[in-house]
Scaffold this motif. Structure first.
Motif, PDB file in Angstrom:
ATOM      1  N   ALA A   1      29.435 -21.215  -3.705  1.00 52.84           N
ATOM      2  CA  ALA A   1      29.056 -21.690  -5.029  1.00 52.84           C
ATOM      3  C   ALA A   1      30.190 -21.510  -6.016  1.00 52.84           C
ATOM      4  O   ALA A   1      30.906 -20.509  -5.975  1.00 52.84           O
ATOM      5  CB  ALA A   1      27.826 -20.926  -5.521  1.00 52.84           C
ATOM      6  N   PRO A   2      30.370 -22.459  -6.911  1.00 52.34           N
ATOM      7  CA  PRO A   2      31.353 -22.283  -7.978  1.00 52.34           C
ATOM      8  C   PRO A   2      30.874 -21.235  -8.965  1.00 52.34           C
ATOM      9  O   PRO A   2      29.667 -21.049  -9.156  1.00 52.34           O
ATOM     10  CB  PRO A   2      31.413 -23.668  -8.630  1.00 52.34           C
ATOM     11  N   ALA A   3      31.788 -20.562  -9.609  1.00 53.85           N
ATOM     12  CA  ALA A   3      31.407 -19.577 -10.616  1.00 53.85           C
ATOM     13  C   ALA A   3      30.921 -20.260 -11.889  1.00 53.85           C
ATOM     14  O   ALA A   3      30.114 -19.697 -12.641  1.00 53.85           O
ATOM     15  CB  ALA A   3      32.591 -18.660 -10.923  1.00 53.85           C
ATOM     16  N   PHE A   4      31.406 -21.481 -12.131  1.00 52.32           N
ATOM     17  CA  PHE A   4      31.149 -22.177 -13.390  1.00 52.32           C
ATOM     18  C   PHE A   4      30.544 -23.537 -13.097  1.00 52.32           C
ATOM     19  O   PHE A   4      31.074 -24.309 -12.297  1.00 52.32           O
ATOM     20  CB  PHE A   4      32.473 -22.339 -14.144  1.00 52.32           C
ATOM     21  N   LEU A   5      29.409 -23.839 -13.743  1.00 54.41           N
ATOM     22  CA  LEU A   5      28.686 -25.073 -13.460  1.00 54.41           C
ATOM     23  C   LEU A   5      28.349 -25.783 -14.774  1.00 54.41           C
ATOM     24  O   LEU A   5      27.680 -25.226 -15.646  1.00 54.41           O
ATOM     25  CB  LEU A   5      27.395 -24.753 -12.699  1.00 54.41           C
ATOM     26  N   GLU A   6      28.838 -27.020 -14.900  1.00 58.08           N
ATOM     27  CA  GLU A   6      28.536 -27.836 -16.075  1.00 58.08           C
ATOM     28  C   GLU A   6      27.243 -28.608 -15.830  1.00 58.08           C
ATOM     29  O   GLU A   6      27.081 -29.221 -14.778  1.00 58.08           O
ATOM     30  CB  GLU A   6      29.675 -28.829 -16.329  1.00 58.08           C
ATOM     31  N   LEU A   7      26.356 -28.581 -16.809  1.00 54.87           N
ATOM     32  CA  LEU A   7      25.074 -29.267 -16.698  1.00 54.87           C
ATOM     33  C   LEU A   7      25.007 -30.353 -17.768  1.00 54.87           C
ATOM     34  O   LEU A   7      24.815 -30.070 -18.946  1.00 54.87           O
ATOM     35  CB  LEU A   7      23.920 -28.272 -16.876  1.00 54.87           C
ATOM     36  N   GLU A   8      25.165 -31.590 -17.354  1.00 56.52           N
ATOM     37  CA  GLU A   8      25.132 -32.719 -18.293  1.00 56.52           C
ATOM     38  C   GLU A   8      23.683 -33.145 -18.462  1.00 56.52           C
ATOM     39  O   GLU A   8      23.190 -34.036 -17.768  1.00 56.52           O
ATOM     40  CB  GLU A   8      26.003 -33.867 -17.771  1.00 56.52           C
ATOM     41  N   ILE A   9      22.994 -32.502 -19.407  1.00 60.77           N
ATOM     42  CA  ILE A   9      21.543 -32.639 -19.483  1.00 60.77           C
ATOM     43  C   ILE A   9      21.081 -33.896 -20.219  1.00 60.77           C
ATOM     44  O   ILE A   9      19.899 -34.238 -20.154  1.00 60.77           O
ATOM     45  CB  ILE A   9      20.894 -31.395 -20.116  1.00 60.77           C
ATOM     46  N   THR A  10      21.975 -34.586 -20.889  1.00 60.98           N
ATOM     47  CA  THR A  10      21.575 -35.794 -21.604  1.00 60.98           C
ATOM     48  C   THR A  10      22.773 -36.698 -21.866  1.00 60.98           C
ATOM     49  O   THR A  10      23.913 -36.233 -21.921  1.00 60.98           O
ATOM     50  CB  THR A  10      20.912 -35.440 -22.957  1.00 60.98           C
ATOM     51  N   GLY A  11      22.491 -37.972 -22.046  1.00 62.93           N
ATOM     52  CA  GLY A  11      23.508 -38.910 -22.475  1.00 62.93           C
ATOM     53  C   GLY A  11      23.364 -39.280 -23.934  1.00 62.93           C
ATOM     54  O   GLY A  11      24.154 -40.046 -24.470  1.00 62.93           O
TER      55      GLY A  11
END
Length: 284
Positions: free
Chosen positions: A13-23
């Protein structure tokens, strides 16, 4: 002779995860936005329940920090609940906001000791900044909220992305320093989304994508980072986050990206976007 089935690969698993929750976003950034976000865009097919399950799974497989991005993440109707889920799972959380509008409840959430804030600032000249964002008055609003964040003691990182010739990038940095911002990084617009000048490729990436970081799009698609969205590696909604990171497609995508240049090492947070770390030129 009985042959034991081969154990499934353990996800790295990556330590850092970007969550693009909306456009959805109040701004359009006509020559910049990698996500082609804007006022008419939606929140994607990931439900609040999907995001909560994903956040819990992320913590279980070893993710340490999540970044809520968009679009403008605070415009998601379940934004606060999703940040609280991350905090309840023991994750650090960063909110990447345009700081155009900030509700009082959001200020209170941003003051949590496990939460930090990131934003973009394009010029000390209001006209230039508003040209980049596509929204008149955005400079004044963002600048005022940068000052508000500093006054509240919220950890703040600011990225300056050069979009146009003659853009007052150095002057913007000086102004931010005078305001009291300490974490400032500059970058050039990458050929992704509305900034696309040629078909995006791994040559446009810095080399940090998929190495300690990843991103999840609003439909569940997992990519090596938000700028590497043209490299889908699976879907967390249908397959699960752990299965994606343990899968062959993720390994292939990671292997296709040129590694860090010697002059561009990742920092200890695993963050690579302009608001978080020294900006890295494309690896080629």
């Amino acid at each position: 002779m009985t042959i034991a089935p081969e154990a499934p690969a353990k996800p790295v698993a990556p330590a850092f995860l970007e969550l693009e929750i909306t456009g959805k976003c109040q701004l359009t950034c006509p020559s910049l936005c990698y996500a082609t976000a804007g006022p008419t865009q939606g929140h994607g097919s990931m439900t609040a329940g999907d995001w909560k399950r994903l956040i819990s799974e992320a913590a279980q497989i070893g993710v340490e920090k999540v970044q809520f991005i968009g679009g403008e993440p605070t415009m998601h109707p379940d934004f606060e609940a999703l940040v609280h889920r991350a905090l309840a799972e023991g994750l650090k959380a960063q909110v990447y906001s345009n700081l155009y509008r900030v509700r009082n409840a959001h200020w209170e959430l941003l003051e949590h000791p496990m939460v930090s804030l990131a934003t973009s600032y394009h010029s000390d000249d209001p006209g230039q900044h508003d040209q980049v964002t596509g929204r008149k008055g955005s400079h004044a609003a963002t600048r005022a909220n940068i000052v508000q964040a500093l006054n509240r003691g919220i950890p703040l990182q600011v990225g300056i992305v050069k979009v146009h010739e003659g853009q007052r990038v150095d002057e913007a940095r000086t102004e931010l320093q005078q305001l009291g911002v300490r974490a400032i990084q500059s970058d050039d617009a990458r050929s992704v989304g509305r900034a696309e000048k040629h078909l995006p490729s791994v040559r446009d990436l810095c080399g940090g994508c998929a190495r300690g970081r990843a991103a999840v799009m609003s439909d569940g698609t997992v990519t090596p980072c938000v700028l590497g969205r043209f490299l889908p590696a699976g879907n967390a909604k249908s397959d699960g986050l752990g299965a994606v990171f343990a899968g062959q497609r993720w390994a292939q995508v990671a292997a296709s990206i040129p590694p860090w240049q010697s002059a561009c090492p990742p920092d200890d947070s695993g963050d690579c976007d302009p608001a978080n770390t020294p900006a890295c030129d494309p690896a080629y």
